[in-house]
Design an enzyme around this catalytic site. Structure first.
Site, short mmCIF file in Angstrom:
data_model
loop_
_atom_site.label_atom_id
_atom_site.label_comp_id
_atom_site.label_asym_id
_atom_site.label_seq_id
_atom_site.Cartn_x
_atom_site.Cartn_y
_atom_site.Cartn_z
N ILE A 299 -3.46 7.50 -62.25
CA ILE A 299 -3.80 6.85 -60.91
C ILE A 299 -3.63 5.21 -61.18
O ILE A 299 -3.93 4.47 -60.41
CB ILE A 299 -4.93 7.09 -60.58
N GLY A 300 -3.38 4.83 -62.26
CA GLY A 300 -3.42 3.57 -62.62
C GLY A 300 -3.08 3.28 -63.99
O GLY A 300 -2.85 4.07 -64.91
N GLY A 302 -2.46 -0.09 -67.07
CA GLY A 302 -2.83 -1.65 -67.39
C GLY A 302 -2.35 -1.76 -68.99
O GLY A 302 -1.94 -0.78 -69.67
N GLY A 303 -2.84 -2.86 -69.39
CA GLY A 303 -2.42 -3.30 -70.58
C GLY A 303 -3.29 -2.64 -71.77
O GLY A 303 -2.88 -2.43 -72.98
N TYR A 304 -4.53 -1.98 -71.12
CA TYR A 304 -5.12 -1.27 -72.29
C TYR A 304 -4.62 0.05 -72.30
O TYR A 304 -5.13 0.98 -73.22
CB TYR A 304 -6.57 -1.16 -71.98
N GLY A 305 -4.00 0.82 -71.31
CA GLY A 305 -3.53 2.28 -71.28
C GLY A 305 -3.52 2.68 -69.88
O GLY A 305 -3.43 1.87 -68.98
N ASN A 306 -3.65 3.87 -69.65
CA ASN A 306 -3.52 4.45 -68.36
C ASN A 306 -4.71 5.16 -67.81
O ASN A 306 -5.66 5.43 -68.63
CB ASN A 306 -2.38 5.61 -68.43
N LYS A 321 -10.31 6.88 -68.58
CA LYS A 321 -9.41 5.54 -69.07
C LYS A 321 -9.05 5.82 -70.42
O LYS A 321 -9.86 5.87 -70.97
CB LYS A 321 -10.13 4.30 -68.77
N ASP A 422 -11.44 -10.73 -65.35
CA ASP A 422 -10.30 -10.18 -64.92
C ASP A 422 -10.48 -9.69 -63.67
O ASP A 422 -10.04 -8.62 -63.23
CB ASP A 422 -9.66 -8.99 -65.88
#
Length: 623
Positions: A299-300, A302-306, A321, A422
């Site tokens: 569902i998302g 980002g730079g840190y992972g999914n 996360k 952020d």
């Protein structure tokens, strides 16, 4: 004759009693008992935490008064005498400290509070019985340990969802009512108990004078011995390092440091599961909940992972996360994020449910956090997603105020304060009531008390990062204010943070909105076709607040506390907006216009007649 004298005496007694009652009514004594604060530690004179100590002490006194009388605060007629009583109680250790002028408290505030709630019955009528019962179940025990304290505060934070009205002053506002009520009735030991006072009011008991003198003697003996030992150890270590500087020893030392870091991080994470209400999930439980991390569950990104959605064994839907490229350095970042999220509880911040750490033969080192899954997605989904429906103005107004309150709590409610770094539309999540939840504290940074700025590695999203942070690495709470201003402009206009103009040049939504405001076209910033539009005065106020928050110069932006006050105020007032420098991508006409206007006043106010909104006088007088 005797009857006449008796009548005269009765009349005199009547008038004497009446006059005494009148004087007592005009000078009502304070019913609060400030003597209960005597056993607790006192702040140093003129220290940075003095006002915070007085505020928490007042709330503890309120809780004791509520437990004794069933009333949250004293009557308004006794406000002055209560301030005098507090002043008298601190005169011994703060002799020249004027509470009201130094801390910005106004006289009526000590008798005012949240939503005009004055009694226990009025408070309990607003909170569902199930929520009250949960609070009593989790708080009705000693709160000296971390685990019951965390469980109690988490249950009390649920009250905030029903205390959404206006607060008068900041002495006993809606954010403080939960702890005041919980210490009085949810905990059987009462607010003056050592564990209750520490957990719910952050007040510690003072140590006895006898123990203090004994400790001083021990310190006088031990300090010289420790100094000698430290000097001797330093000489021995210097000699050892001088003789052992070969490559083999350096490699051994680096290996030891790495092992120590891994062990320390593992110990911190394990201790967190014991001292908080966090759940430590197994990797197999998470794989089962996410259907083995199926791509259909993403569902998302980002730079840190999914981010994956999943269902726990009890049927609860949650979000996972999953961090990528985990290593020893990644462990430290992960531990930091878990600590930050777990330490915060607020209705407008996304709560952490648990975490997972594991190492497998195929997946490698895993770091995962588990959060509540919100039902309405992110603000980015509603503004820029595939849906053709537009958010109506009442929902946008609620979202804006929720974002502001969440950020204000991070800056001024959390201890120590936290800078998010952020803030963007995809990090603003919406629950079933479209209440905003500020999410993703992976880039959050503690701001030590007393520091005016922090220089650190720049992290954030293009278009939302404040200029001073992007260019110079200068990070303050007002860096978050800039990002909030950009998101608020997106919410009002329906435009993304950065778009391209007709010539293909990038233009920020902040520069675009400023150009319209400067030309007197403030309402043109608001999205066309917005359902249930508010009044022009309210819309214009929100646009001007967004433009002010996204001002490129740090000193021109308000604090998040000031932003909340402006958004909550029914008065159509806003701070005057200083002239902005030219944008980074500027054409010849903009440069010429900037030069030609430099001789002006450099200030902008609303064309509809807004006046300057000032916070400097708040609380300076005794009303």
């Amino acid at each position: 004759m005797f009857l006449r004298r008796t009548a005269v005496v009765h009349i005199l007694l009547f008038f004497t009693a009446a006059s005494s009652s009148l004087v007592a009514a005009q000078n009502s004594s304070c019913p609060l008992d400030f003597s209960i604060l005597q056993p607790f530690k006192r702040p140093s004179p003129d220290g940075s935490t003095t006002c915070q100590y007085l505020l928490q002490g007042l709330r503890l006194v309120y809780s004791h008064h509520l437990r004794q009388t069933g009333s949250f605060s004293p009557p308004l007629s006794s406000a002055s005498s209560c301030w005098d009583a507090l002043q008298s109680s601190i005169s011994g250790f703060l002799p020249r400290f004027d509470v009201r002028s130094r801390c910005g408290f106004q006289t009526p505030w000590i008798s005012q509070g949240c939503m005009n709630i004055t009694t226990r019955s009025q408070f309990e009528a607003l909170i569902p019985n199930s929520t009250l019962s949960t609070a009593v179940m989790r708080c009705n025990l000693s709160l000296e340990s971390n685990t019951p304290c965390a469980s109690c505060t988490q249950s009390l934070s649920a009250f905030q969802a029903y205390l959404t009205g206006a607060s008068l002053g900041n002495v006993s506002d809606c954010t403080g009512f939960s702890s005041i009520y919980g210490a009085a009735f949810a905990n059987r030991f009462g607010p003056t108990d050592k564990g209750t006072a520490k957990c719910l009011f952050l007040l510690d008991l003072a140590s006895s004078s006898g123990n203090g003198s004994g400790k001083k003697k021990v310190v006088k003996i031990l300090v010289p011995l420790l100094v000698i030992l430290l000097v001797a150890s330093g000489l021995i270590l210097w000699y050892y390092l001088k003789r052992k500087r070969d490559f083999k020893m350096r490699r051994m030392k680096l290996r030891q440091q790495r092992d120590s870091l891994e062990a320390g991080t593992r110990s911190r994470l394990d201790s967190m599961s014991e001292s908080t209400t966090l759940v430590k999930f197994t990797f197999e439980e998470i794989k089962k909940a996410t259907n083995n991390f199926s791509r259909h569950n993403i569902i998302g990104r980002g730079g840190y992972g999914n981010v994956f959605k999943g269902v726990l064994q009890d049927g609860t839907e949650v979000a996972f996360k999953r961090f990528k490229n985990c290593s020893a350095n990644g462990d430290a970042n992960f531990a930091h994020e878990v600590e930050v999220i777990a330490s915060i509880r607020h209705v407008n911040l996304l709560a952490l449910r648990g975490y997972c750490t594991a190492t497998t033969a195929y997946e490698g080192h895993q770091r995962i956090i588990v959060c509540d899954l919100v039902s309405n997605g992110s603000l980015h989904d509603h503004l820029f997603g595939d849906s053709e429906t537009h958010l109506p103005w009442p929902l946008r107004q609620r979202i804006a105020l929720g974002m502001a309150r969440g950020l204000a709590y991070l800056h001024y409610g959390a201890q120590p304060s936290i800078i998010h770094r952020d803030i963007k539309a995809s990090n603003i999540l919406l629950d079933e009531r479209f209440e905003a939840k500020v999410a993703d504290f992976g880039l959050a940074k503690f701001n030590p008390e007393g520091m005016t700025h922090m220089s650190t590695r720049v992290a954030g999203t293009m278009g939302y990062v404040a200029p001073e942070y992007a260019l110079y690495g200068q990070l303050t709470e007002k860096s978050d204010v800039y990002s909030f201003g950009v998101v608020l402009l997106e919410l009002l206009s329906g435009r993304k943070a950065i778009v391209t103009d007709e010539e293909g040049q990038p233009v920020s939504v902040a520069d675009w909105a400023w150009a319209l405001v400067r030309e007197g076209q403030t309402l043109d910033v608001v999205e066309d076709g917005m359902p249930e539009k508010g009044s022009p005065e309210v819309l214009e106020k929100y646009v001007l607040i967004a433009v002010l928050c996204s001002h490129p110069q740090l000193h021109a932006r308000p604090t998040m506390d000031q932003v909340v006050k402006m958004l909550e105020s029914n008065e159509f007032t806003v701070i005057s907006i200083p002239q902005r420098p030219i944008p980074l991508v500027a054409c010849r006409e903009e440069i010429d216009r900037s030069v030609s206007s430099s001789s002006g006043s450099g200030k902008l106010t609303s064309p509809t007649g807004y006046q300057a909104f000032s916070f400097g006088a708040d609380g300076s007088g005794h009303h």
